[in-house]
Scaffold this active site. Sequence first.
Site, PDB file in Angstrom:
ATOM      1  N   ASN A  58      11.441  11.699 -24.573  1.00  9.69           N
ATOM      2  CA  ASN A  58      10.323  12.643 -24.484  1.00  9.69           C
ATOM      3  C   ASN A  58      10.455  13.386 -23.158  1.00  9.69           C
ATOM      4  O   ASN A  58      10.137  12.833 -22.112  1.00  9.69           O
ATOM      5  CB  ASN A  58       9.001  11.850 -24.544  1.00  9.69           C
ATOM      6  CG  ASN A  58       7.792  12.720 -24.264  1.00  9.69           C
ATOM      7  OD1 ASN A  58       7.875  13.954 -24.319  1.00  9.69           O
ATOM      8  ND2 ASN A  58       6.665  12.088 -23.968  1.00  9.69           N
ATOM      9  N   TRP A  59      10.931  14.620 -23.232  1.00  7.65           N
ATOM     10  CA  TRP A  59      11.183  15.381 -21.995  1.00  7.65           C
ATOM     11  C   TRP A  59       9.871  15.858 -21.354  1.00  7.65           C
ATOM     12  O   TRP A  59       9.863  16.327 -20.246  1.00  7.65           O
ATOM     13  CB  TRP A  59      12.067  16.588 -22.279  1.00  7.65           C
ATOM     14  CG  TRP A  59      13.463  16.275 -22.731  1.00  7.65           C
ATOM     15  CD1 TRP A  59      13.984  15.040 -23.054  1.00  7.65           C
ATOM     16  CD2 TRP A  59      14.535  17.212 -22.919  1.00  7.65           C
ATOM     17  NE1 TRP A  59      15.308  15.163 -23.425  1.00  7.65           N
ATOM     18  CE2 TRP A  59      15.668  16.480 -23.352  1.00  7.65           C
ATOM     19  CE3 TRP A  59      14.653  18.595 -22.772  1.00  7.65           C
ATOM     20  CZ2 TRP A  59      16.897  17.098 -23.633  1.00  7.65           C
ATOM     21  CZ3 TRP A  59      15.872  19.214 -23.048  1.00  7.65           C
ATOM     22  CH2 TRP A  59      16.975  18.464 -23.485  1.00  7.65           C
ATOM     23  N   LYS A  60       8.778  15.776 -22.100  1.00  3.21           N
ATOM     24  CA  LYS A  60       7.476  16.303 -21.651  1.00  3.21           C
ATOM     25  C   LYS A  60       7.660  17.768 -21.230  1.00  3.21           C
ATOM     26  O   LYS A  60       8.476  18.464 -21.810  1.00  3.21           O
ATOM     27  CB  LYS A  60       6.915  15.445 -20.518  1.00  3.21           C
ATOM     28  CG  LYS A  60       6.954  13.947 -20.811  1.00  3.21           C
ATOM     29  CD  LYS A  60       6.118  13.170 -19.856  1.00  3.21           C
ATOM     30  CE  LYS A  60       6.364  11.696 -20.062  1.00  3.21           C
ATOM     31  NZ  LYS A  60       5.379  10.860 -19.424  1.00  3.21           N
ATOM     32  N   GLU A 114      -0.856  11.460 -22.983  1.00  2.00           N
ATOM     33  CA  GLU A 114      -1.116  12.676 -22.199  1.00  2.00           C
ATOM     34  C   GLU A 114      -1.822  13.734 -23.040  1.00  2.00           C
ATOM     35  O   GLU A 114      -2.612  14.521 -22.524  1.00  2.00           O
ATOM     36  CB  GLU A 114       0.206  13.193 -21.599  1.00  2.00           C
ATOM     37  CG  GLU A 114       0.661  12.277 -20.463  1.00  2.00           C
ATOM     38  CD  GLU A 114       2.157  12.182 -20.270  1.00  2.00           C
ATOM     39  OE1 GLU A 114       2.900  13.049 -20.766  1.00  2.00           O
ATOM     40  OE2 GLU A 114       2.596  11.206 -19.608  1.00  2.00           O
ATOM     41  N   HIS A 158       0.415  11.252 -28.106  1.00  2.00           N
ATOM     42  CA  HIS A 158       0.836  10.719 -26.802  1.00  2.00           C
ATOM     43  C   HIS A 158      -0.392  10.640 -25.897  1.00  2.00           C
ATOM     44  O   HIS A 158      -1.291  11.470 -25.984  1.00  2.00           O
ATOM     45  CB  HIS A 158       1.904  11.636 -26.198  1.00  2.00           C
ATOM     46  CG  HIS A 158       2.558  11.058 -24.983  1.00  2.00           C
ATOM     47  ND1 HIS A 158       1.947  11.047 -23.755  1.00  2.00           N
ATOM     48  CD2 HIS A 158       3.757  10.447 -24.821  1.00  2.00           C
ATOM     49  CE1 HIS A 158       2.765  10.454 -22.882  1.00  2.00           C
ATOM     50  NE2 HIS A 158       3.862  10.085 -23.502  1.00  2.00           N
ATOM     51  N   GLY A 213      10.370   8.495 -21.254  1.00  2.00           N
ATOM     52  CA  GLY A 213       9.957   9.742 -20.603  1.00  2.00           C
ATOM     53  C   GLY A 213      10.937  10.114 -19.508  1.00  2.00           C
ATOM     54  O   GLY A 213      12.010  10.665 -19.765  1.00  2.00           O
ATOM     55  N   GLY A 214      10.593   9.786 -18.271  1.00  2.00           N
ATOM     56  CA  GLY A 214      11.372  10.208 -17.100  1.00  2.00           C
ATOM     57  C   GLY A 214      12.863   9.942 -17.218  1.00  2.00           C
ATOM     58  O   GLY A 214      13.687  10.808 -16.869  1.00  2.00           O
ATOM     59  N   GLY A 228       5.230   6.284 -16.644  1.00  2.00           N
ATOM     60  CA  GLY A 228       5.567   6.980 -15.401  1.00  2.00           C
ATOM     61  C   GLY A 228       5.193   6.245 -14.131  1.00  2.00           C
ATOM     62  O   GLY A 228       5.193   6.836 -13.049  1.00  2.00           O
ATOM     63  N   GLU A 273       2.680   2.439 -26.216  1.00  2.00           N
ATOM     64  CA  GLU A 273       2.862   2.859 -24.832  1.00  2.00           C
ATOM     65  C   GLU A 273       1.607   2.521 -24.031  1.00  2.00           C
ATOM     66  O   GLU A 273       0.616   3.284 -24.071  1.00  2.00           O
ATOM     67  CB  GLU A 273       3.098   4.367 -24.759  1.00  2.00           C
ATOM     68  CG  GLU A 273       4.310   4.842 -25.517  1.00  2.00           C
ATOM     69  CD  GLU A 273       4.853   6.144 -24.958  1.00  2.00           C
ATOM     70  OE1 GLU A 273       6.001   6.152 -24.543  1.00  2.00           O
ATOM     71  OE2 GLU A 273       4.097   7.132 -24.910  1.00  2.00           O
ATOM     72  N   SER A 301       7.929   3.354 -18.687  1.00  2.00           N
ATOM     73  CA  SER A 301       8.832   2.957 -17.594  1.00  2.00           C
ATOM     74  C   SER A 301      10.061   2.188 -18.064  1.00  2.00           C
ATOM     75  O   SER A 301      10.516   1.260 -17.393  1.00  2.00           O
ATOM     76  CB  SER A 301       8.056   2.151 -16.530  1.00  2.00           C
ATOM     77  OG  SER A 301       7.074   2.973 -15.928  1.00  2.00           O
TER      78      SER A 301
HETATM   79  C1  PEP Z   1       6.369   8.632 -22.134  1.00  2.00           C
HETATM   80  O1  PEP Z   1       5.831   9.573 -21.616  1.00  2.00           O
HETATM   81  O2  PEP Z   1       6.403   8.565 -23.361  1.00  2.00           O
HETATM   82  C2  PEP Z   1       6.957   7.603 -21.284  1.00  2.00           C
HETATM   83  C3  PEP Z   1       7.206   6.439 -21.810  1.00  2.00           C
HETATM   84  O3  PEP Z   1       7.203   7.932 -19.962  1.00  2.00           O
HETATM   85  P1  PEP Z   1       8.028   7.080 -18.883  1.00  2.00           P
HETATM   86  O4  PEP Z   1       9.259   6.545 -19.576  1.00  2.00           O
HETATM   87  O5  PEP Z   1       8.369   8.056 -17.805  1.00  2.00           O
HETATM   88  O6  PEP Z   1       7.152   5.968 -18.428  1.00  2.00           O
END
Ligand code: PEP
Length: 256
Positions: free
Chosen positions: A13-15, A102, A100, A235-236, A176, A170, A214
């Site tokens: 997920n590049w957001k 967010e 999600h 994500g990141g 994050g 999640e 994470s």
């Molecule tokens: C996400 O936004 O779906 C996520 C899991 O982010 P991160 O891996 O950065 O915690």
Amino acid sequence: MTTPGIRPLVAGNWKMNGSLGMAGTLIGDLKARLGQGALPVDLLVCPPFPYLGAVAAALGGSAISLGAQDCHAANSGAHTGDVAAPMLADLGCGYVILGHSERRTDHGESSATVAAKAKAALAAGLTAIVCVGETEAQRNAGEELKVVEKQIVESVPAEANAGNTVIAYEPVWAIGTGKTPTSADVEAMHRHIRALLKQRVTGGAEIRILYGGSVKPGNAAELMAVAEVNGALVGGASLKAEDFWGIAEGAARSAG
Ligand code: PEP
């Protein structure tokens, strides 16, 4: 370990990150790694809307799938700034992330909204990745199973099955932050979700349940080895080919 018979999915997920240049470089790097030897996991990238067409072209028939990060519940109409599920299918998307945390927070999306979007996604032939997860306060209050159960009941449409739906657990406090739940806590939640899916939808025993929050190359193998964990939503760490690939390798090791 994991769930026998379910092939893991590692989804990036590049957001709201990246650029056209970064997208091209990242996809080129992932394809090169794939060319050196495929892994026994499915790979998916979910870039921002403006880059979907370019990423579809860059993927060019590779084994990496393409997904979006949201869609509207309607197929067309007066919804300025929104994107419809059939448009995503037109662009070559096979998946769409829905609900999600967010989006639930930034856009006030309720589980009913997520269910409506999921129905639209399924009707367009997309696989919906429905996200659920508790806040830190809810976990500290011991309410995490109840909270996630309510989200599953209200966000997953009756039409869901293993071919068209993926669940991503999640924990909001793990996204994050560098924090992750213990393996025992992940297992308890994933087993709870599995039991709910079995009760509620056709083929619930085979629906993939991803863990997200994470995930890094250094913790992927351990997290992916947990019972009923069928891959990761990343994500990141999905923004760097080396890290994303490292996570896929971790999932592959756990899948045996
Ligand atoms: C996400 O936004 O779906 C996520 C899991 O982010 P991160 O891996 O950065 O915690």
